[in-house]
Design a protein around this motif. Structure first.
Motif, PDB file in Angstrom:
ATOM      1  N   TYR A   7      26.630   4.057  80.259  1.00  0.00           N
ATOM      2  CA  TYR A   7      25.681   3.228  80.988  1.00  0.00           C
ATOM      3  C   TYR A   7      26.113   3.030  82.437  1.00  0.00           C
ATOM      4  O   TYR A   7      25.290   2.906  83.320  1.00  0.00           O
ATOM      5  CB  TYR A   7      25.544   1.845  80.337  1.00  0.00           C
ATOM      6  CG  TYR A   7      24.756   1.846  79.075  1.00  0.00           C
ATOM      7  CD1 TYR A   7      23.380   2.015  79.088  1.00  0.00           C
ATOM      8  CD2 TYR A   7      25.373   1.663  77.852  1.00  0.00           C
ATOM      9  CE1 TYR A   7      22.647   2.012  77.921  1.00  0.00           C
ATOM     10  CE2 TYR A   7      24.652   1.653  76.679  1.00  0.00           C
ATOM     11  CZ  TYR A   7      23.285   1.834  76.721  1.00  0.00           C
ATOM     12  OH  TYR A   7      22.568   1.820  75.566  1.00  0.00           O
ATOM     13  N   GLU A 114      24.854 -11.277  84.404  1.00  0.00           N
ATOM     14  CA  GLU A 114      23.632 -10.673  84.922  1.00  0.00           C
ATOM     15  C   GLU A 114      23.899 -10.123  86.308  1.00  0.00           C
ATOM     16  O   GLU A 114      24.561 -10.761  87.118  1.00  0.00           O
ATOM     17  CB  GLU A 114      22.501 -11.698  85.000  1.00  0.00           C
ATOM     18  CG  GLU A 114      21.764 -11.866  83.715  1.00  0.00           C
ATOM     19  CD  GLU A 114      20.450 -12.611  83.890  1.00  0.00           C
ATOM     20  OE1 GLU A 114      19.698 -12.343  84.854  1.00  0.00           O
ATOM     21  OE2 GLU A 114      20.193 -13.464  83.033  1.00  0.00           O
ATOM     22  N   LEU A 139      17.775  -2.766  90.511  1.00  0.00           N
ATOM     23  CA  LEU A 139      18.013  -2.773  89.071  1.00  0.00           C
ATOM     24  C   LEU A 139      18.566  -4.138  88.678  1.00  0.00           C
ATOM     25  O   LEU A 139      19.566  -4.589  89.221  1.00  0.00           O
ATOM     26  CB  LEU A 139      19.013  -1.671  88.722  1.00  0.00           C
ATOM     27  CG  LEU A 139      19.498  -1.561  87.286  1.00  0.00           C
ATOM     28  CD1 LEU A 139      18.350  -1.264  86.338  1.00  0.00           C
ATOM     29  CD2 LEU A 139      20.562  -0.471  87.179  1.00  0.00           C
ATOM     30  N   TRP A 141      20.051  -6.109  85.473  1.00  0.00           N
ATOM     31  CA  TRP A 141      20.590  -5.787  84.154  1.00  0.00           C
ATOM     32  C   TRP A 141      21.656  -6.786  83.767  1.00  0.00           C
ATOM     33  O   TRP A 141      22.112  -7.578  84.588  1.00  0.00           O
ATOM     34  CB  TRP A 141      21.135  -4.361  84.140  1.00  0.00           C
ATOM     35  CG  TRP A 141      22.228  -4.085  85.125  1.00  0.00           C
ATOM     36  CD1 TRP A 141      22.100  -3.916  86.468  1.00  0.00           C
ATOM     37  CD2 TRP A 141      23.619  -3.945  84.844  1.00  0.00           C
ATOM     38  NE1 TRP A 141      23.324  -3.676  87.043  1.00  0.00           N
ATOM     39  CE2 TRP A 141      24.270  -3.691  86.068  1.00  0.00           C
ATOM     40  CE3 TRP A 141      24.371  -4.006  83.673  1.00  0.00           C
ATOM     41  CZ2 TRP A 141      25.651  -3.499  86.160  1.00  0.00           C
ATOM     42  CZ3 TRP A 141      25.743  -3.805  83.774  1.00  0.00           C
ATOM     43  CH2 TRP A 141      26.368  -3.562  84.992  1.00  0.00           C
ATOM     44  N   VAL A 154      24.524  -3.671  76.787  1.00  0.00           N
ATOM     45  CA  VAL A 154      23.914  -3.676  78.106  1.00  0.00           C
ATOM     46  C   VAL A 154      22.418  -3.803  77.896  1.00  0.00           C
ATOM     47  O   VAL A 154      21.859  -3.207  76.977  1.00  0.00           O
ATOM     48  CB  VAL A 154      24.225  -2.358  78.868  1.00  0.00           C
ATOM     49  CG1 VAL A 154      23.392  -2.242  80.123  1.00  0.00           C
ATOM     50  CG2 VAL A 154      25.695  -2.264  79.194  1.00  0.00           C
ATOM     51  N   GLN A 155      21.782  -4.593  78.747  1.00  0.00           N
ATOM     52  CA  GLN A 155      20.335  -4.746  78.646  1.00  0.00           C
ATOM     53  C   GLN A 155      19.728  -4.582  80.035  1.00  0.00           C
ATOM     54  O   GLN A 155      20.195  -5.184  81.008  1.00  0.00           O
ATOM     55  CB  GLN A 155      19.968  -6.122  78.086  1.00  0.00           C
ATOM     56  CG  GLN A 155      18.487  -6.326  77.917  1.00  0.00           C
ATOM     57  CD  GLN A 155      18.144  -7.678  77.319  1.00  0.00           C
ATOM     58  OE1 GLN A 155      18.984  -8.546  77.191  1.00  0.00           O
ATOM     59  NE2 GLN A 155      16.891  -7.853  76.963  1.00  0.00           N
ATOM     60  N   ILE A 156      18.683  -3.751  80.142  1.00  0.00           N
ATOM     61  CA  ILE A 156      17.943  -3.603  81.395  1.00  0.00           C
ATOM     62  C   ILE A 156      16.857  -4.664  81.401  1.00  0.00           C
ATOM     63  O   ILE A 156      16.043  -4.739  80.477  1.00  0.00           O
ATOM     64  CB  ILE A 156      17.335  -2.199  81.503  1.00  0.00           C
ATOM     65  CG1 ILE A 156      18.439  -1.155  81.559  1.00  0.00           C
ATOM     66  CG2 ILE A 156      16.434  -2.113  82.738  1.00  0.00           C
ATOM     67  CD1 ILE A 156      17.949   0.279  81.502  1.00  0.00           C
ATOM     68  N   LEU A 159      13.496  -2.867  86.418  1.00  0.00           N
ATOM     69  CA  LEU A 159      13.870  -1.577  86.974  1.00  0.00           C
ATOM     70  C   LEU A 159      12.856  -1.171  88.047  1.00  0.00           C
ATOM     71  O   LEU A 159      11.663  -1.147  87.782  1.00  0.00           O
ATOM     72  CB  LEU A 159      13.852  -0.568  85.826  1.00  0.00           C
ATOM     73  CG  LEU A 159      14.428   0.796  85.961  1.00  0.00           C
ATOM     74  CD1 LEU A 159      15.935   0.734  86.101  1.00  0.00           C
ATOM     75  CD2 LEU A 159      14.077   1.603  84.712  1.00  0.00           C
TER      76      LEU A 159
END
Length: 181
Positions: A7, A114, A139, A141, A154-156, A159
């Protein structure tokens, strides 16, 4: 950890995370609390999990600010030259931009951090051929750790712009191909 590395293919982001996590709490809000500049040179004997050797050298510059209330900002400039010693192929990687972060302690004892990244997260260029992959834009995330400090995900969150390196690991795919590994 290998999944985390997939990632976070841009080394400057990892360096920025390290700076943010190590900032002194006593620094005054809004003041630069750390400035880091270094050159590096190393041999990676398992580049992107290929088992192949790549020579790397470059520079990194980071400046971090404590904005108060657990919010930090890091500006980054990173240039790297990757060389395949078996065939002499050279690939350039460049990163430039700014990251703002805030750490949130979870009731479980874990922590989520974050990030909002703006700028060029990674750009691979082959001498004489041009850009082979580019990850840029904005971005938002997060990265999470459990109570033991172990990586949990990990979290998006949002974007904007092309982010093939972050989303799909295009950095390694493009670098492996460009270097002829």
């Amino acid at each position: 950890m290998r999944k985390l590395m997939q990632y976070l293919s841009a080394a400057a982001v990892l360096a920025a995370v390290g700076v943010v996590l190590a900032l002194p709490a006593a620094a005054g809000a809004g003041r630069p609390v750390d400035h880091f500049h270094d050159t590096f040179q190393y041999t990676d004997t398992d580049f992107c999990g290929t088992g192949k050797t790549v020579l790397a050298e470059g520079t990194i510059t980071l400046t971090a600010w404590d904005l108060g209330n657990g919010v930090f900002k890091v500006t980054r400039e990173f240039t790297q030259t990757l060389t395949n010693p078996a065939n002499g192929t050279v690939v350039y990687n460049r990163v430039a931009g700014q990251t703002t972060s805030v750490a949130v302690d979870l009731p479980s004892g874990g922590q989520t951090i974050e990030f909002v990244d703006n700028g060029l997260r990674s750009q691979l260029r082959v001498r004489g051929e041009g850009i082979v992959t580019r990850d840029a834009g904005s971005l938002h995330w997060s990265i999470s750790f459990d109570a033991n400090g172990d990586f949990t995900g990990v979290q998006i969150l949002e974007l904007h712009g092309p982010h093939p390196d972050f989303v799909s690991g295009a950095y390694c795919t493009a670098a492996i191909s460009a270097l002829g590994l």
